[in-house]
Scaffold this motif. Structure first.
Motif, mmCIF file in Angstrom:
data_model
loop_
_atom_site.group_PDB
_atom_site.id
_atom_site.type_symbol
_atom_site.label_atom_id
_atom_site.label_comp_id
_atom_site.label_asym_id
_atom_site.label_seq_id
_atom_site.Cartn_x
_atom_site.Cartn_y
_atom_site.Cartn_z
ATOM 1 N N UNK A 106 0.865 -1.187 0.000
ATOM 2 C CA UNK A 106 0.000 0.000 0.000
ATOM 3 C C UNK A 106 0.895 1.229 0.000
ATOM 4 N N UNK A 107 0.637 2.127 -0.946
ATOM 5 C CA UNK A 107 1.521 3.277 -1.132
ATOM 6 C C UNK A 107 0.717 4.564 -1.014
ATOM 7 N N UNK A 108 1.327 5.560 -0.371
ATOM 8 C CA UNK A 108 0.604 6.802 -0.095
ATOM 9 C C UNK A 108 1.080 7.972 -0.945
ATOM 10 N N UNK A 109 2.016 7.743 -1.838
ATOM 11 C CA UNK A 109 2.461 8.848 -2.697
ATOM 12 C C UNK A 109 3.693 8.464 -3.481
ATOM 13 N N UNK A 124 7.111 5.513 -14.142
ATOM 14 C CA UNK A 124 6.325 6.429 -13.305
ATOM 15 C C UNK A 124 5.174 7.053 -14.095
ATOM 16 N N UNK A 125 5.037 6.658 -15.350
ATOM 17 C CA UNK A 125 3.964 7.176 -16.206
ATOM 18 C C UNK A 125 2.636 6.551 -15.751
ATOM 19 N N UNK A 126 1.684 7.368 -15.237
ATOM 20 C CA UNK A 126 0.434 6.806 -14.695
ATOM 21 C C UNK A 126 -0.323 5.968 -15.715
ATOM 22 N N UNK A 127 -0.333 6.404 -16.983
ATOM 23 C CA UNK A 127 -1.074 5.644 -18.002
ATOM 24 C C UNK A 127 -0.485 4.244 -18.176
ATOM 25 N N UNK A 128 0.832 4.194 -18.184
ATOM 26 C CA UNK A 128 1.492 2.894 -18.340
ATOM 27 C C UNK A 128 1.299 2.037 -17.087
ATOM 28 N N UNK A 129 1.426 2.659 -15.921
ATOM 29 C CA UNK A 129 1.253 1.901 -14.672
ATOM 30 C C UNK A 129 -0.147 1.294 -14.587
ATOM 31 N N UNK A 181 -0.300 -3.424 -7.403
ATOM 32 C CA UNK A 181 -0.845 -2.753 -6.218
ATOM 33 C C UNK A 181 -0.867 -1.231 -6.357
ATOM 34 N N UNK A 182 -1.101 -0.755 -7.572
ATOM 35 C CA UNK A 182 -1.185 0.700 -7.816
ATOM 36 C C UNK A 182 0.042 1.447 -7.307
ATOM 37 N N UNK A 183 1.176 0.808 -7.406
ATOM 38 C CA UNK A 183 2.417 1.473 -6.986
ATOM 39 C C UNK A 183 2.682 2.670 -7.889
ATOM 40 N N UNK A 184 3.138 3.782 -7.322
ATOM 41 C CA UNK A 184 3.431 4.957 -8.157
ATOM 42 C C UNK A 184 4.719 4.813 -8.951
ATOM 43 N N UNK A 185 5.570 3.897 -8.525
ATOM 44 C CA UNK A 185 6.808 3.620 -9.266
ATOM 45 C C UNK A 185 7.011 2.111 -9.317
ATOM 46 N N UNK A 186 7.326 1.621 -10.502
ATOM 47 C CA UNK A 186 7.764 0.231 -10.613
ATOM 48 C C UNK A 186 9.073 0.232 -11.387
ATOM 49 N N UNK A 187 10.047 -0.444 -10.826
ATOM 50 C CA UNK A 187 11.347 -0.553 -11.493
ATOM 51 C C UNK A 187 11.495 -1.992 -11.990
ATOM 52 N N UNK A 188 11.653 -2.116 -13.293
ATOM 53 C CA UNK A 188 11.777 -3.427 -13.925
ATOM 54 C C UNK A 188 13.257 -3.728 -14.162
ATOM 55 N N UNK A 189 13.656 -4.946 -13.832
ATOM 56 C CA UNK A 189 14.977 -5.424 -14.236
ATOM 57 C C UNK A 189 14.768 -6.277 -15.481
ATOM 58 N N UNK A 240 10.767 -7.322 -10.815
ATOM 59 C CA UNK A 240 10.394 -5.926 -10.627
ATOM 60 C C UNK A 240 10.323 -5.555 -9.166
ATOM 61 N N UNK A 241 10.271 -4.260 -8.963
ATOM 62 C CA UNK A 241 10.187 -3.690 -7.616
ATOM 63 C C UNK A 241 9.083 -2.654 -7.651
ATOM 64 N N UNK A 242 8.100 -2.786 -6.768
ATOM 65 C CA UNK A 242 7.112 -1.728 -6.614
ATOM 66 C C UNK A 242 7.510 -0.898 -5.407
ATOM 67 N N UNK A 243 7.351 0.419 -5.527
ATOM 68 C CA UNK A 243 7.834 1.279 -4.443
ATOM 69 C C UNK A 243 7.043 2.585 -4.402
ATOM 70 N N UNK A 244 6.889 3.097 -3.207
ATOM 71 C CA UNK A 244 6.200 4.374 -3.018
ATOM 72 C C UNK A 244 6.344 4.822 -1.572
#
Ligand SMILES: Cc1cc2nc3c(=O)[nH]c(=O)nc-3n(C[C@H](O)[C@H](O)[C@H](O)COP(=O)(O)O)c2cc1C
Length: 152
Positions: free
Chosen positions: A15-18, A51-56, A63-71, A126-130
């Motif tokens: 769960x991410x708050x921003x 970090x592009x909302x449309x792509x996310x 989990x609606x993460x605001x950032x996902x980093x893909x390896x 991948x890594x989801x983070x917020x």
């Protein structure tokens, strides 16, 4: 945080708050770059921070993460897959140290649209983070949670 405590306090945050700050993203990517990879073949890996909302929104299971980093990896074999895990783990621990919420992610990878990754590269981990309101307190983890044999 002291390393031993950091390891025991780590937990999956879904769960991410921003959004994270640009500085936090830079620090996370530096942690990924600090990871070891098999044979030192860093050219076989790419990090793609989304970090592009449309792509996310097109990704499922993140989990609606605001950032996902893909390896992403060129021709992933066993060694490259393991190395991708090490890269993500470095970033997860770094995220915790920054007070961010993060989690490992494989579930979203199949939903990654074509054309996002560089040609010839495959999403491996991948890594989801917020931002998070979660706190990190060292947990009691049974020493034999992973059954272990010591051979002397
Ligand atoms: C290789 C790997 C893949 C994972 N993939 C996902 C995933 O796709 N989605 C998810 O929510 N959690 C994923 N996780 C997180 C695990 O479910 C989580 O770390 C585990 O249940 C232990 O919980 P803890 O991290 O809170 O200690 C993954 C973890 C690893 C190591």
């Amino acid at each position: 945080m002291e390393t031993a405590k950091l390891l025991r306090a780590r937990r999956a945050i879904r769960t991410y708050t921003g959004q994270i700050t640009p500085e936090q993203l830079t620090t996370l990517l530096a942690a990924g770059n600090a990871a070891p990879v098999g044979m030192g073949n860093y050219g076989d890996y790419r990090l793609v921070a989304i970090q592009d909302p449309d792509l996310l929104h097109q990704l499922s299971g993140n989990y609606d993460a605001p950032t996902e980093i893909i390896v992403a990896v060129h021709q992933p074999g066993r060694m490259e897959v393991l190395s991708a895990g090490v890269i993500v783990h470095n970033m997860v621990l770094c995220a915790e140290d920054l007070g961010l919420g993060a989690n490992y992610n494989m579930a979203s990878l199949p939903s990654l649209p074509a054309g996002v990754l560089p040609p010839g590269f495959e999403a491996v981990f991948g890594l989801t983070v917020g931002q998070t309101t979660a706190t990190f307190t060292p947990r009691e983890i049974p020493a034999d949670r992973i059954p272990t044999t010591i051979i002397k």
